[in-house]
Enzyme design. Structure first.
Site, PDB file in Angstrom:
ATOM      1  N   HIS A  47      39.108  29.997 105.723  1.00  0.00           N
ATOM      2  CA  HIS A  47      39.872  29.831 104.488  1.00  0.00           C
ATOM      3  C   HIS A  47      38.928  29.832 103.299  1.00  0.00           C
ATOM      4  O   HIS A  47      37.868  29.190 103.337  1.00  0.00           O
ATOM      5  CB  HIS A  47      40.653  28.514 104.537  1.00  0.00           C
ATOM      6  CG  HIS A  47      41.504  28.263 103.331  1.00  0.00           C
ATOM      7  ND1 HIS A  47      41.239  27.248 102.432  1.00  0.00           N
ATOM      8  CD2 HIS A  47      42.606  28.898 102.864  1.00  0.00           C
ATOM      9  CE1 HIS A  47      42.150  27.262 101.478  1.00  0.00           C
ATOM     10  NE2 HIS A  47      42.987  28.256 101.712  1.00  0.00           N
ATOM     11  N   SER A  48      39.282  30.570 102.275  1.00  0.00           N
ATOM     12  CA  SER A  48      38.579  30.544 100.997  1.00  0.00           C
ATOM     13  C   SER A  48      37.101  30.901 101.180  1.00  0.00           C
ATOM     14  O   SER A  48      36.770  31.914 101.779  1.00  0.00           O
ATOM     15  CB  SER A  48      38.765  29.163 100.350  1.00  0.00           C
ATOM     16  OG  SER A  48      38.296  29.144  99.037  1.00  0.00           O
ATOM     17  N   LEU A  49      36.198  30.054 100.671  1.00  0.00           N
ATOM     18  CA  LEU A  49      34.766  30.334 100.753  1.00  0.00           C
ATOM     19  C   LEU A  49      34.277  30.395 102.195  1.00  0.00           C
ATOM     20  O   LEU A  49      33.273  31.057 102.484  1.00  0.00           O
ATOM     21  CB  LEU A  49      33.985  29.273  99.975  1.00  0.00           C
ATOM     22  CG  LEU A  49      32.465  29.436  99.915  1.00  0.00           C
ATOM     23  CD1 LEU A  49      32.081  30.700  99.154  1.00  0.00           C
ATOM     24  CD2 LEU A  49      31.812  28.209  99.279  1.00  0.00           C
ATOM     25  N   GLY A  50      34.967  29.719 103.092  1.00  0.00           N
ATOM     26  CA  GLY A  50      34.575  29.782 104.494  1.00  0.00           C
ATOM     27  C   GLY A  50      34.593  31.192 105.046  1.00  0.00           C
ATOM     28  O   GLY A  50      33.843  31.511 105.979  1.00  0.00           O
ATOM     29  N   CYS A  51      35.438  32.067 104.489  1.00  0.00           N
ATOM     30  CA  CYS A  51      35.462  33.466 104.927  1.00  0.00           C
ATOM     31  C   CYS A  51      34.140  34.156 104.607  1.00  0.00           C
ATOM     32  O   CYS A  51      33.616  34.928 105.420  1.00  0.00           O
ATOM     33  CB  CYS A  51      36.612  34.207 104.254  1.00  0.00           C
ATOM     34  SG  CYS A  51      38.252  33.506 104.545  1.00  0.00           S
TER      35      CYS A  51
END
Length: 875
Positions: free
Chosen positions: A539-543
């Protein structure tokens, strides 16, 4: 935790009706069998006993040949086999509300022995009163529970004896909600560990309250048959209550009882402490567990342990060996109006009346309850029907080993984005919501599958130190709350773009992913052998971080290469002859040094293989609300002339890349235009609504233009903006008024002030990016053109977008299509504000049933390869 007391060996009358020959499990008695060693592993079978192909029922039936604890005597000649655990015709259906939380028994608890897969019951049990009634039941015509097995199972309930392991049910409580029952498989194994604890300790501790006063004293005379209780032995009345008496730590030091794997292998139960602990993540909140013996009618919630233990002791001391009703399957019991209580028992705040052996009622002794009871009795109502709560001894459904979970063949690592520092543990709750949604979808759409998908949270932020408190020390005090919110959320993006701290973030996530995978494989040793697959949901920056880990992208290495090239191009205009001569010698030396380094690297590469960043291959990489496309564009990725995913993520690293986003998510961007530029004018694939009937598989959905041209051979600047419908079986509506409202689902999951702050910022960008919410059809072409500019491709790789061959139906010609679609868009709701969606949509993926169905569709896809190919004609 309260424990049942001791008793004499069971009367042979209990087993006489079915040919039994001796006493069965005896709680706390000296003739109790001992079960030493591991609880999570069935490794107690002697030589010659059934192995991997049979379930070791001897552990629960007390068969001769079991290994005893050190110093314990073999009393197996007292034990009789219990047919309820081995009858082939035994029917069972779990009443657990969360029974879909499944796991498999092979390789549990560090890879112990395995048990065979049991055949599911043929006919599920539907209790007659499990769904109706209240806690205060017991009036005339009260419906009674139905035991599995029908009348044939009636014989084992003719005589009152101790509860068998299958009649006891263990419960757990999360978030201070109601008690939830473990599935039968888990409950039996917890009960085994509990009885192992009883046998190993042999203690006779008195239960005490926190003040040190006894709470398990002799009963006060409250009825015609209660006087004999005072003559009972103290231990018989009190029972074995080591944890409540404060002896839990002492027992833990003296007795090593291995924790029991439960709830799909995600948790372990420590019967010594009476608590449940997660295996793969840390959790501050304790999860208590409780042994249920007596239950409230209607809701089947267990009584508190202290009261349940006291009532059980009193029931056994008063009615042991007495005959029960003729048939346990009577649909309607006789009304108790006018019946006198044959026995009463006084508790601290309540009292219990027995009207018969199996007609037991609990009454509150509070002043208001006494007044209400007196008034209703004067009005002609009976005591039980007016204020009594009907109690049942033993759970509504018996626990069986057949009530076991499916085998996990696919694990999903759920990676969070920014904001975890501000709200630690949020990813655990988000993963739990996603897991719960997936369970509902599995039961609805994939119930015929023998496999199972498990979701594991990956919390990588809390272990990082980064700058310590340096940023906090330089933060001004004014509007401190807003500043702290930004420091705890948006600052993660600054850290990741910093060459000093980026490596720490990457290694933190990489190590956590490898740790979780190694831990899972150690507890499930057959996972890799049987072809288990691994997917990642980020999700979000984790991608972005996950992508960089898989591809090994390192900006520092690229920067060093750039500097090296710049050093090789000095300005020679003002150099003297001597300087040029020295520079030529330097070039020759560098070239020679580079050749030696390359030879050395070649020798190292031939002697040893490079260790991959991850210990597993990623089957599917799901991006949710991802800004990955922006990062790739700023790194110089430009559209190519092939439709392969390898342009941005090679298939040997990850089999499939899928980008999920909500149309109004301000953080999410599309990936397909980075592969083929003209896909910026092709609509993303619409994700099916979870309850759509017979949806068309995604691989057969043809791409359609966002702005189809009037001329079928060109796209003009003044093109129309009508949307070509996607070939789905749902009703054809405009994209904005189509399907489920992800925002409505996500309103309950706004993840703190950080997410609100991001959403507000996105709302402002959305305000300037769109003309207005009241003109959805006028999605700005200017904004589309603006988005094209920063990702404009070089002349050699530009794909012409002015002459695109496509059919007259508005669909793209297959020669210019992607191998697999990557961008998938959730549907907007019928009544939905885009401004409010901009605030909530980024955090609304976790609980969406649409997202859950989408994920499971691709994870179970390999089992659908042999299906008949549907028609490809557009709907």
């Amino acid at each position: 935790m309260n424990y049942p007391g001791h008793g004499s060996p069971r009367s042979s009358e209990r087993n006489g009706g079915r040919g039994g020959d001796g006493a069965a499990w005896e709680l706390g008695s000296d003739t109790e069998p001992a079960f030493g060693g591991s609880v999570c592993r069935f490794d107690h079978l002697p030589v010659g006993e059934p192995g991997d192909d049979e379930v070791p029922l001897a552990l629960l039936r007390g068969e001769p040949g079991l290994h005893l604890a050190p110093g314990a005597e073999d009393h197996n000649h007292h034990l009789a086999l219990d047919p309820c655990l081995s009858d082939d015709n035994y029917d069972f259906s779990s009443a657990e509300s969360g029974s879909s939380l499944r796991y498999y028994s092979e390789g549990e608890s560090g890879g112990g022995g395995s048990s065979s897969s049991l055949h599911p019951p043929q006919q599920p049990l539907v209790p007659s009163n499990s769904g109706g009634g209240g806690a205060a039941g017991g009036g005339p015509g009260e419906r009674k529970r139905t035991r599995p097995g029908g009348a044939a199972a009636r014989h084992r309930y003719e005589v009152v004896t101790e509860l068998g392991p299958e009649e006891v049910r263990w419960f757990y409580k999360e978030d201070k909600k109601t008690w939830k029952p473990f599935i039968g498989y888990d409950s039996l194994r917890i009960e085994l560990a509990f009885r192992t604890l009883l046998q190993a300790t042999g203690a006779r501790a008195r239960a005490q309250d926190p003040d040190g006063d006894h709470v398990c004293g002799p009963a006060s005379p409250a009825g015609p048959a209660s006087s004999s209780v005072e003559d009972e032995d103290e231990d018989r009345v009190c029972g074995f209550c080591p944890r409540i008496a404060g002896h839990g730590r002492e027992m833990e030091e003296l007795v090593n009882i291995e924790r029991v794997c439960v709830r799909g292998g995600l948790y372990e139960v420590d019967v010594t402490q009476g608590e449940c602990y997660p295996v793969y993540w840390n959790q501050s909140d304790k999860i208590p567990v409780m042994r249920g013996q007596w239950f409230i009618d209607g809701t089947w919630q267990p009584l508190e342990e202290e009261e349940s233990n006291l009532i059980e002791q009193e029931h056994l001391s008063r009615f042991r060996g007495q005959q029960m009703q003729e048939s346990f399957d009577i649909e309607v019991s006789k009304p108790i109006d006018g019946k006198d209580a044959i026995h009463s028992f006084k508790l601290s705040r309540n009292h219990v009346d027995w009207h018969s052996v199996d007609e037991v009622y609990l009454y509150s002794d509070a002043t208001t309850s006494k007044i209400a009871r007196t008034v209703t009795q004067k009005l002609g109502f009976s005591k039980a029907s007016s204020s009594g709560t009907r109690l049942h001894r033993g759970y509504v459904e018996e626990a069986t080993l057949e009530d076991k979970p499916s085998q996990t063949t696919h694990i999903v690592f759920v990676v969070h984005g920014i904001g975890q520092k501000m709200d630690q543990g949020r990813i655990i709750k988000n993963t739990a919501m996603m897991r719960e949604a997936a369970r509902k979808i599995e039961e609805r759409h994939f119930s015929n599958h023998a496999t199972h998908v498990e979701f594991l949270p990956v919390e990588w932020r809390s272990k990082l130190t980064l700058d310590g408190d340096t940023v906090d020390s330089i933060t001004p005090d004014k509007v401190r709350g807003l500043r702290d919110m930004l420091n705890s959320s948006a600052m993660d993006i600054m850290y990741y773009t910093s060459p000093l701290y980026r490596d720490e973030l990457v290694k933190g996530l990489q190590q956590e992913l490898n740790r979780l995978y190694s831990l899972f494989c150690s507890r499930n040793p057959n996972f890799e052998e049987k072809g288990g697959k691994v997917s990642i949901v980020s999700h979000s920056l984790g991608c972005v971080i996950t992508y960089d880990i898989m591809t090994g992208w390192n900006p520092v290495r690229l920067y060093e290469q750039l500097l090296q090239k710049e050093e090789e191009l000095p300005d020679e205009r003002w150099m003297s002859y001597e300087e040029r001569h020295l520079l030529d010698e330097l070039y020759i030396t560098k070239r020679r040094l580079r050749e030696i380094e390359e030879r050395l690297h070649g020798l190292k590469a031939s002697s040893m293989t490079q260790t991959p960043a991850l210990k597993f291959k990623v089957e599917n990489f799901f991006c949710m609300g991802s800004p990955l496309a922006v990062f790739l564009a700023l790194r110089g990725i430009r559209p190519g002339n092939t439709g392969s995913q390898d342009h941005i993520l090679p298939r040997e690293i990850c089999n499939r890349l899928l980008n999920i986003f909500h149309p109004t998510d301000p953080v999410a961007y599309r990936l397909e235009p980075l592969i083929l530029k003209h896909y910026s004018n092709i609509s993303p694939v619409q994700i099916h609504w979870y309850n759509t009937s017979n949806p068309l598989p995604y691989e057969y959905m043809k791409p359609s233009f966002l702005h189809p041209a009037k001329d079928p051979t060109s796209i003009s600047e003044n093109e129309g903006i009508s949307t070509i419908p996607s070939p789905v079986t749902s009703p054809v509506l405009s994209r904005r008024h189509y399907g489920e409202s992800i925002t409505n689902i996500g309103k309950a999951s706004i993840l703190g002030a950080a997410s609100i702050g991001k959403g507000l910022g996105g709302m402002l960008f959305s305000r300037f990016g769109r003309s207005s919410a009241s003109q959805p059809s006028e999605t700005s072409r200017d904004s589309i053109e603006d988005e094209k500019k920063p990702v404009a491709s070089p002349p050699m790789t530009t794909v012409a977008t002015q002459t695109l061959p496509h059919s007259s139906s508005g669909f793209l010609d297959s020669a210019l299509e992607l191998d697999h679609r990557i961008d998938f868009e959730l549907r907007e709701g019928l009544v939905e504000s885009r401004y409010w969606s901009a605030v909530t949509s980024h955090t609304a993926y976790w609980s969406s049933l649409d997202v859950a169905l989408f994920l499971l569709t691709f994870m179970y896809k390999h089992e659908h390869d042999n299906n008949v190919k549907p028609s490809l004609d557009p709907v």
